[in-house]
Write an enzyme that holds these catalytic residues in place. Sequence first.
Site, PDB file in Angstrom:
ATOM      1  N   HIS A 149       0.838  -1.206   0.000  1.00 35.42           N
ATOM      2  CA  HIS A 149       0.000   0.000   0.000  1.00 35.42           C
ATOM      3  C   HIS A 149       0.870   1.252   0.000  1.00 35.42           C
ATOM      4  O   HIS A 149       0.595   2.213  -0.721  1.00 35.42           O
ATOM      5  CB  HIS A 149      -0.907   0.041   1.241  1.00 35.42           C
ATOM      6  CG  HIS A 149      -1.934  -1.029   1.318  1.00 35.42           C
ATOM      7  ND1 HIS A 149      -2.037  -1.867   2.401  1.00 35.42           N
ATOM      8  CD2 HIS A 149      -2.926  -1.389   0.465  1.00 35.42           C
ATOM      9  CE1 HIS A 149      -3.058  -2.702   2.213  1.00 35.42           C
ATOM     10  NE2 HIS A 149      -3.603  -2.437   1.043  1.00 35.42           N
ATOM     11  N   LYS A 158     -16.233  -7.187   6.200  1.00 36.83           N
ATOM     12  CA  LYS A 158     -14.967  -7.914   6.110  1.00 36.83           C
ATOM     13  C   LYS A 158     -14.455  -8.365   7.474  1.00 36.83           C
ATOM     14  O   LYS A 158     -13.486  -9.102   7.546  1.00 36.83           O
ATOM     15  CB  LYS A 158     -13.891  -7.043   5.433  1.00 36.83           C
ATOM     16  CG  LYS A 158     -14.007  -6.964   3.933  1.00 36.83           C
ATOM     17  CD  LYS A 158     -12.780  -6.306   3.348  1.00 36.83           C
ATOM     18  CE  LYS A 158     -12.768  -6.363   1.842  1.00 36.83           C
ATOM     19  NZ  LYS A 158     -11.549  -5.764   1.275  1.00 36.83           N
ATOM     20  N   ARG A 175      -1.802  -6.411  -8.121  1.00 34.98           N
ATOM     21  CA  ARG A 175      -0.729  -7.346  -7.801  1.00 34.98           C
ATOM     22  C   ARG A 175      -0.677  -8.498  -8.786  1.00 34.98           C
ATOM     23  O   ARG A 175       0.383  -8.977  -9.139  1.00 34.98           O
ATOM     24  CB  ARG A 175      -0.910  -7.923  -6.399  1.00 34.98           C
ATOM     25  CG  ARG A 175      -0.788  -6.908  -5.293  1.00 34.98           C
ATOM     26  CD  ARG A 175      -1.189  -7.513  -3.992  1.00 34.98           C
ATOM     27  NE  ARG A 175      -2.601  -7.912  -4.092  1.00 34.98           N
ATOM     28  CZ  ARG A 175      -3.340  -8.319  -3.095  1.00 34.98           C
ATOM     29  NH1 ARG A 175      -2.835  -8.422  -1.906  1.00 34.98           N
ATOM     30  NH2 ARG A 175      -4.595  -8.639  -3.256  1.00 34.98           N
ATOM     31  N   SER A 194      -2.875  -7.980   2.932  1.00 37.91           N
ATOM     32  CA  SER A 194      -3.176  -7.772   4.354  1.00 37.91           C
ATOM     33  C   SER A 194      -3.635  -9.061   5.022  1.00 37.91           C
ATOM     34  O   SER A 194      -3.246  -9.377   6.144  1.00 37.91           O
ATOM     35  CB  SER A 194      -4.248  -6.691   4.521  1.00 37.91           C
ATOM     36  OG  SER A 194      -3.768  -5.446   4.094  1.00 37.91           O
TER      37      SER A 194
END
Length: 163
Positions: free
Chosen positions: A19, A43, A95, A133
């Site tokens: 990030h 989430k 990514r 993450s």
Amino acid sequence: MTQRVALYPGTFDPITNGHVDIIGRAVKLVDKLVIGVAINEDKGPLFSLSERVSMVEAVAEALKTDTEIEVRPFDGLLMHFAEEIGASSIVRGLRAVSDFEYEFQMVGMNQRLNSEIETVFLMADPRHQAVASRLVKEIARLGGDVSAFVSPSVKNMLLEKFA
């Protein structure tokens, strides 16, 4: 001259070096970067909203240049938040191909909601392509070393959560 404002949204649970890399490159493209920390309780974030905002603010402080960086929590539709802050673009990091497929769908929907706001994709630095993450939290939870993936302050917060 109109100020170029971009929005970099995410849950940032926690903020990773990937990030940070995207933020560091995004500030070179705009006059103001708003980092939108999504509330997104669906989430089930490890860190509270205030913890995530604080993490992002601490990391962003070190990246300040001539570009203004603002960290703001948001809830609701991304395009509504982008309109609210006057963003002309949304920054997204990619990514892998799986990221592209998801983001491709999102861009199509976002364009239907507001065709004036462009989405800009920045490819992750190869050193950070595998960093997510979710994986960082799992490594920390299992007692692994996350030093290569997050800042020292974020590492300490992870260690406290899993102590």
